[in-house]
Enzyme design. Structure first.
Site, PDB file in Angstrom:
ATOM      1  N   LYS A   1       0.838  -1.202   0.000  1.00  0.00           N
ATOM      2  CA  LYS A   1       0.000   0.000   0.000  1.00  0.00           C
ATOM      3  C   LYS A   1       0.878   1.259   0.000  1.00  0.00           C
ATOM      4  CE  LYS A   1      -3.797  -2.461   2.180  1.00  0.00           C
ATOM      5  NZ  LYS A   1      -4.535  -2.794   3.406  1.00  0.00           N
TER       6      LYS A   1
ATOM      7  N   GLN B   1      -4.434  -1.272   9.695  1.00  0.00           N
ATOM      8  CA  GLN B   1      -4.377  -2.610   9.090  1.00  0.00           C
ATOM      9  C   GLN B   1      -4.981  -3.648  10.047  1.00  0.00           C
ATOM     10  OE1 GLN B   1      -3.233  -3.325   5.875  1.00  0.00           O
ATOM     11  NE2 GLN B   1      -4.058  -5.353   6.298  1.00  0.00           N
TER      12      GLN B   1
ATOM     13  N   ASP C   1     -10.875   3.260   4.354  1.00  0.00           N
ATOM     14  CA  ASP C   1     -11.192   1.828   4.243  1.00  0.00           C
ATOM     15  C   ASP C   1     -12.702   1.599   4.163  1.00  0.00           C
ATOM     16  OD1 ASP C   1      -9.144   0.039   3.893  1.00  0.00           O
ATOM     17  OD2 ASP C   1      -8.553   0.024   6.010  1.00  0.00           O
TER      18      ASP C   1
END
Ligand code: NDP
Length: 277
Positions: free
Chosen positions: A49, A93, A116
């Site tokens: 990422k 994460q 997200d």
């Protein structure tokens, strides 16, 4: 042989577009990437990422915290990032270590920085069809289907898997694209009968090569979300690619299908977040 839905190629196209957009708009998007502990898969995902961010001109800020981090410490960091003007998107994460309540952490992220798309407010907006952040994997899948001009209107989409990050949000996005949607899960009866009716079959169950030829309709479009590491180190999807590829119209490979599209969608969300006042 079916048409290969090349997520790597399409994600590169998207990255090129974003790079141009960032350059021309003089935006300076910043993404905070928060990693707690050293889960090997998470270490690799965050690395990918951050690399993708650098490629397009998004500045990534790494926060690597020890496994023993407490709920309070992580919430304090999120609070700081919520207020930081350089940071437009916050990515925590998952999975988080067990002493941390992930839902509470997600809910503590400013919904305007929730790239997200996991915050309850954004999930609610998705349900209502209101603008907001959509979770990256479903968003990437829809983008991939659209960029190949595959038909969604009136198509029967069957999703195997009902997780909050893939199955459920994808069902909503497909509904918004006017597909007829069926969601299956581990308690579904007669699964092969249902999957065999799918015009668009999405496998997101996390079982290596589970979807066999007899579970798939001839001419279907197959989207394989699964990422499973076999004992021999090989990465495979939830679909038995070699069996299925000869009877379907189109299929995503693993790797090189949904994975790169998920990252591209995260970048799209971050650029969108940077556009907020
Ligand atoms: P989860 O484990 O959270 O959910 C799996 C879902 O599949 C559950 O709804 C479960 O049902 C269902 N399921 C499990 N076994 C069966 C079965 N035998 N028959 C029918 N349904 C079943 O997984 P995720 O959604 O997080 O991930 C799914 C896969 O996608 C994984 O391989 C993951 O690595 C991959 N992934 C890939 C991404 C990418 O970028 N390419 C991003 C995210 C995930 P129930 O609810 O009843 O338990």
């Amino acid at each position: 042989m079916a048409l290969l839905l090349d997520g790597k190629k399409i994600s590169q196209e998207i990255k090129n577009e974003l790079k141009k957009e960032i350059k021309e708009s003089k935006l300076s998007p910043g993404l905070a990437v928060v990693l707690v502990g050293e889960n090997p898969a998470s270490v690799i995902y965050t690395k990918h990422k951050k690399k993708a961010c650098a490629e397009v001109g998004i500045k990534s800020f790494s926060y690597e915290l020890p496994h023993e981090t407490t709920q309070y410490e992580l919430e304090e960091l999120i609070e700081k990032l919520n207020l930081d003007k350089k940071i437009h998107g916050i990515l925590v994460q998952l999975p988080l270590p067990e002493q941390i309540n992930a839902q509470k952490i997600i809910a503590s992220i400013d919904p305007k920085k929730d790239v997200d798309g996991f915050h309850p407010l954004n999930v609610g907006k998705l349900m209502l069809g209101l603008p907001g952040f959509r979770s990256a994997t479903p968003l990437g899948i829809i983008e991939l289907i659209k960029r190949y001009n595959l038909d969604l209107v009136g198509q029967h989409a069957v999703i195997v898997g009902r997780s909050n990050i893939v199955g459920k949000p994808l069902a909503q996005l497909l509904l918004q694209e006017h597909a007829t949607v069926t969601i299956c899960h581990s308690k579904t009866k007669n699964l092969p009968e249902i999957t065999a009716q799918a015009d668009i079959l999405v496998a997101a169950l996390g079982r290596p090569q589970f979807i066999k030829k007899d579970m798939v309709k001839k001419g279907a479009v197959v989207i394989d979300v699964g990422m499973n590491r076999l004992d021999n180190g090989k990465l495979v999807g939830d679909v038995d690619f070699d069996e299925v590829k000869n009877i379907v119209e189109a299929i995503t490979p693993v790797p090189g299908g949904v994975g790169p599209m998920t990252i591209a969608a995260l970048l799209m969300n971050t650029v969108k977040a940077a556009g907020f006042k």
